[in-house]
Write an enzyme that holds these catalytic residues in place. Sequence first.
Site, short mmCIF file in Angstrom:
data_model
loop_
_atom_site.label_atom_id
_atom_site.label_comp_id
_atom_site.label_asym_id
_atom_site.label_seq_id
_atom_site.Cartn_x
_atom_site.Cartn_y
_atom_site.Cartn_z
N CYS A 297 -6.41 -9.18 3.28
CA CYS A 297 -7.60 -8.34 3.13
C CYS A 297 -8.88 -9.13 3.36
O CYS A 297 -9.47 -9.08 4.42
CB CYS A 297 -7.62 -7.69 1.74
SG CYS A 297 -6.35 -6.42 1.51
N ARG B 22 1.34 -14.03 3.18
CA ARG B 22 0.60 -13.71 4.40
C ARG B 22 -0.77 -14.38 4.41
O ARG B 22 -1.54 -14.26 3.47
CB ARG B 22 0.44 -12.20 4.56
CG ARG B 22 1.71 -11.49 5.01
CD ARG B 22 1.48 -10.00 5.13
NE ARG B 22 1.26 -9.37 3.83
CZ ARG B 22 0.92 -8.09 3.68
NH1 ARG B 22 0.77 -7.32 4.74
NH2 ARG B 22 0.76 -7.59 2.47
N VAL C 121 0.83 -1.21 0.00
CA VAL C 121 0.00 0.00 0.00
C VAL C 121 0.86 1.26 0.00
O VAL C 121 0.68 2.15 -0.83
CB VAL C 121 -0.94 0.01 1.22
CG1 VAL C 121 -1.73 1.32 1.28
CG2 VAL C 121 -1.89 -1.18 1.17
N THR D 119 -2.39 -4.33 9.34
CA THR D 119 -3.29 -4.54 10.48
C THR D 119 -3.78 -5.98 10.42
O THR D 119 -4.87 -6.26 9.89
CB THR D 119 -4.48 -3.56 10.45
OG1 THR D 119 -4.99 -3.47 9.10
CG2 THR D 119 -4.08 -2.19 10.92
N ASP E 152 10.27 3.06 6.64
CA ASP E 152 9.93 1.67 6.94
C ASP E 152 10.90 1.14 7.98
O ASP E 152 12.09 1.46 7.94
CB ASP E 152 10.00 0.83 5.67
CG ASP E 152 9.25 -0.49 5.80
OD1 ASP E 152 8.14 -0.60 5.28
OD2 ASP E 152 9.79 -1.42 6.45
N THR F 246 -6.26 -0.71 7.27
CA THR F 246 -7.64 -1.17 7.44
C THR F 246 -7.93 -1.43 8.92
O THR F 246 -7.20 -2.17 9.58
CB THR F 246 -7.87 -2.47 6.65
OG1 THR F 246 -7.57 -2.23 5.27
CG2 THR F 246 -9.31 -2.94 6.78
#
Length: 436
Positions: free
Chosen positions: A263, A341, A20, A88, A38, A123
Amino acid sequence: MYKEIVSGGERIAVVGLGYVGLPLALEFAKSADVIGIDVNEEHVAKLWKGIDPNGELGSDSFADRRISFTSNPAELKGAKFIVIAVPTPVDRHNKPDLTPLLSATKSVAKYLKKGDYVLYESTVYPGCTEEECIPLLEKVSGLKFIEDFKVGYSPERINPGDLEHSLQNTVKIVSGCDAESLEEIAQVYELVVKAGVHRAPNMKVAEAAKIIENTQRDVNIALMNELSILFNRMGINTFDVLKAAGTKWNFLPFSPGLVGGHCIGVDPYYLVHKAAELKYHTQMVASGRFVNDSMGGYIAKQTVKRLLVAGNRAAVQDRTSGNLRVLVMGFTYKENVSDIRNTKVVDIVNELMSYGIDVDIIDTKADGHEVFEEYGVKLAPAASGLYNAVILAVPHKEYRDLKAKDFSALLVKGGLFVDIKGIRREMEKHFRYWSL
């Protein structure tokens, strides 16, 4: 704020340079001075060389950009418009893990100045920005919300591996803490989003919009997965049914499959969590999550059932263990990306291993070291020998391009080909075949 940024008087900072944050930072850097931050120093070193650690962007995406990269949060002192775009995830109990978000918020708060804007793209559940993040910004910085600094929320809509729907051509939702901040934030994002921005009335609405985008897909895929289980018992192919039903103009084109990633497989849990706080049980959302999280085990059990019913236990065995052999092709959470992930392929692997089956896993995109560190399983360098079953778990382009003879060369006589997403239906006539 907008005028100061476009004139070069103020800089933008993007905290978190993953799928993102990095595309956003590089797009901003076409029109403004940007600081990319980062915590992963190895990633920062690659970024300076024009290498995207996520494997999504080419070196040309870094050319002629007004951007610097760092792992030092103190560089935030030089920015006025700060975007937080960190992961998140959920924990092992499927509860929201806000650790990365709150850690990034603390880092930003240490260097927050009067007049700064803080934008969240991570998110979260509706209300999280106001209930968790803003109080932390005030506490650590000693500044007062709205009076000294302003906050907004703009949910990300990045889809890894999708070359059609980019940051530039996808409408962006933006929100602010008041009318002034909303307009300033919208203008800044309009620098990079050519499709335009949608001004949400408040941050909760923007947070909720993001959550239901993925929850809607999760519930619909869960319906398809549940139907595939039912149709399997009826002896009919789900994809034949969907093809027939799809001839109606208003039938929605969802299909069964594994639902992993960061997501669709995660966001609904944030909504479930918030609903529980409000003493409400989200029956459809929670049920959809249960169905989709169960599919890896279901696929493995169906594979074992077909192997045993066919009686080919003795057809081929591992020379050392005497066990059945299965090849799993693909381990990432979706095709043509390197992201592992929350991949649900690991559920297939673990379930097969619980039956004493020897499993080889290959993947043209995934990093073997990352796979072992995260899941404790090893990727094989290549397929080796013959297998009782081949499971096409993630149809990367390299696997889609294989011919029937390529799969036949991997299977014993009477071996089983499991095509989870039903993309190689033409293979049915070449060997034993099963799909969802």
